[in-house]
Design a protein around this motif. Sequence first.
Motif, PDB file in Angstrom:
ATOM      1  N   UNK A 124      -8.068  -2.317  -3.746  1.00  0.00           N
ATOM      2  CA  UNK A 124      -6.915  -2.959  -3.283  1.00  0.00           C
ATOM      3  C   UNK A 124      -5.909  -1.963  -2.894  1.00  0.00           C
ATOM      4  N   UNK A 125      -5.801  -2.270  -1.488  1.00  0.00           N
ATOM      5  CA  UNK A 125      -4.771  -1.135  -0.885  1.00  0.00           C
ATOM      6  C   UNK A 125      -3.300  -1.332  -1.288  1.00  0.00           C
ATOM      7  N   UNK A 126      -2.724  -0.083  -1.770  1.00  0.00           N
ATOM      8  CA  UNK A 126      -1.663  -0.333  -2.375  1.00  0.00           C
ATOM      9  C   UNK A 126      -0.497   0.733  -1.418  1.00  0.00           C
ATOM     10  N   UNK A 127       0.538   0.247  -1.297  1.00  0.00           N
ATOM     11  CA  UNK A 127       1.538   1.054  -0.773  1.00  0.00           C
ATOM     12  C   UNK A 127       2.878   1.002  -1.468  1.00  0.00           C
ATOM     13  N   UNK A 128       3.818   2.013  -1.386  1.00  0.00           N
ATOM     14  CA  UNK A 128       5.137   1.964  -2.003  1.00  0.00           C
ATOM     15  C   UNK A 128       6.139   1.913  -0.863  1.00  0.00           C
ATOM     16  N   UNK A 129       6.926   0.688  -0.986  1.00  0.00           N
ATOM     17  CA  UNK A 129       8.277   0.840  -0.150  1.00  0.00           C
ATOM     18  C   UNK A 129       9.377   1.691  -0.585  1.00  0.00           C
ATOM     19  N   UNK A 130       9.500   2.691   0.122  1.00  0.00           N
ATOM     20  CA  UNK A 130      10.298   3.998  -0.236  1.00  0.00           C
ATOM     21  C   UNK A 130      11.701   3.274  -0.466  1.00  0.00           C
ATOM     22  N   UNK A 131      12.300   2.717   0.157  1.00  0.00           N
ATOM     23  CA  UNK A 131      13.818   2.509   0.137  1.00  0.00           C
ATOM     24  C   UNK A 131      14.012   1.585  -1.264  1.00  0.00           C
ATOM     25  N   UNK A 132      12.930   0.946  -1.687  1.00  0.00           N
ATOM     26  CA  UNK A 132      13.069   0.361  -3.025  1.00  0.00           C
ATOM     27  C   UNK A 132      12.775   0.728  -4.215  1.00  0.00           C
ATOM     28  N   UNK A 133      12.043   1.985  -4.093  1.00  0.00           N
ATOM     29  CA  UNK A 133      11.121   2.944  -5.045  1.00  0.00           C
ATOM     30  C   UNK A 133      12.328   3.062  -6.244  1.00  0.00           C
ATOM     31  N   UNK A 148       6.963   3.893   4.173  1.00  0.00           N
ATOM     32  CA  UNK A 148       6.146   3.761   2.967  1.00  0.00           C
ATOM     33  C   UNK A 148       5.394   4.898   2.570  1.00  0.00           C
ATOM     34  N   UNK A 149       4.956   4.905   1.461  1.00  0.00           N
ATOM     35  CA  UNK A 149       3.905   5.846   1.031  1.00  0.00           C
ATOM     36  C   UNK A 149       2.510   5.112   0.678  1.00  0.00           C
ATOM     37  N   UNK A 150       1.581   5.204   1.685  1.00  0.00           N
ATOM     38  CA  UNK A 150       0.378   4.591   1.302  1.00  0.00           C
ATOM     39  C   UNK A 150      -0.213   5.349   0.317  1.00  0.00           C
ATOM     40  N   UNK A 151      -0.996   4.628  -0.721  1.00  0.00           N
ATOM     41  CA  UNK A 151      -1.586   5.378  -1.815  1.00  0.00           C
ATOM     42  C   UNK A 151      -2.952   5.421  -2.139  1.00  0.00           C
ATOM     43  N   UNK A 152      -3.389   4.734  -0.955  1.00  0.00           N
ATOM     44  CA  UNK A 152      -4.951   4.366  -1.134  1.00  0.00           C
ATOM     45  C   UNK A 152      -5.144   3.240  -1.754  1.00  0.00           C
ATOM     46  N   UNK A 153      -6.402   3.112  -2.498  1.00  0.00           N
ATOM     47  CA  UNK A 153      -7.056   2.177  -3.360  1.00  0.00           C
ATOM     48  C   UNK A 153      -6.716   1.950  -4.604  1.00  0.00           C
ATOM     49  N   UNK A 205      -8.700   5.352 -11.871  1.00  0.00           N
ATOM     50  CA  UNK A 205      -7.988   4.460 -10.656  1.00  0.00           C
ATOM     51  C   UNK A 205      -6.962   3.488 -10.929  1.00  0.00           C
ATOM     52  N   UNK A 206      -6.473   3.518 -11.889  1.00  0.00           N
ATOM     53  CA  UNK A 206      -5.560   2.343 -12.441  1.00  0.00           C
ATOM     54  C   UNK A 206      -4.050   2.827 -12.338  1.00  0.00           C
ATOM     55  N   UNK A 207      -3.796   4.033 -12.268  1.00  0.00           N
ATOM     56  CA  UNK A 207      -2.417   4.600 -12.287  1.00  0.00           C
ATOM     57  C   UNK A 207      -1.518   4.378 -11.130  1.00  0.00           C
ATOM     58  N   UNK A 228      -3.296  -8.382   0.629  1.00  0.00           N
ATOM     59  CA  UNK A 228      -4.046  -9.464   0.218  1.00  0.00           C
ATOM     60  C   UNK A 228      -4.295 -10.365   1.526  1.00  0.00           C
ATOM     61  N   UNK A 229      -5.335 -11.342   1.262  1.00  0.00           N
ATOM     62  CA  UNK A 229      -5.589 -12.223   2.496  1.00  0.00           C
ATOM     63  C   UNK A 229      -4.498 -12.815   3.117  1.00  0.00           C
TER      64      UNK A 229
END
Length: 244
Positions: free
Chosen positions: A68-77, A200-205, A213-215, A226-227
């Motif tokens: 699952x592609x995951x990214x962090x919205x940096x202004x909200x982190x 954003x910071x794109x974190x990969x999968x 790979x669950x961290x 998601x779809x």
Amino acid sequence: MNSDPQTVAVGITPEFSCSYFAERQEQLLVIKQELLQLPLYERLLAMGFRRSGDAVYRPRCPNCDACQSLRIPLTDFTLSKRQKRTLAHNRDIEVRVTNSYSPVHYALYDRYIRARHHDGSMYPPTPEQYQHFLQCQWITPHFIELYLDKQLVGVAVTDILPDSLSAVYSYFEPEMEKRSLGALMILHQCRLGKCWGKQYLYMGYQIDNHPKMGYKRLYRPYEILTELGWQKNDCPDANPLHTR
């Protein structure tokens, strides 16, 4: 190469053994364009693609959707209590950013792979393998370096895009596990991304139910592709498998 910067050709690989689950088969969508402009690559990141060397790919496995592609919205982190402790515990570490490769990078990578991933597809490490999956013709990777007493102890290889950062790969001194250097590098990527005005910071999968790979769900809020598009999650996740 496609001459229209707004479109790319996409291919699909045959099925092959999965890098994460030995009993499963993997299949990838691959961008069939040799040189990408950075705004186009950033749009591909937003569609769930990422790069390995020059290759840009996205999992498309017929019987599995674990990646699952995951990214962090940096202004909200927002830092968790644990992350604040990680930063406090590592106040003696100096952070530097460079776009120049150094042989000491590979020496640290070699120690890291041999100690932490000797049972994985990246073992045994070689200088050629390192260069092949990190270097790229159309983007210059940056190296976020961690130094302790003038010794290199961590490297986060990071792509800097117009509106985001993409975490390519991180490695650290394996004998310093108690310092949580993997987590520290993600926190500094978030900090630097904010300072540079990135969204954003794109974190990969993110791969649930995988011990290594669950961290990524520990950095909140995060967004999962998601779809229905990117879905934000700012609630604590139960029982994270791995705290890197």
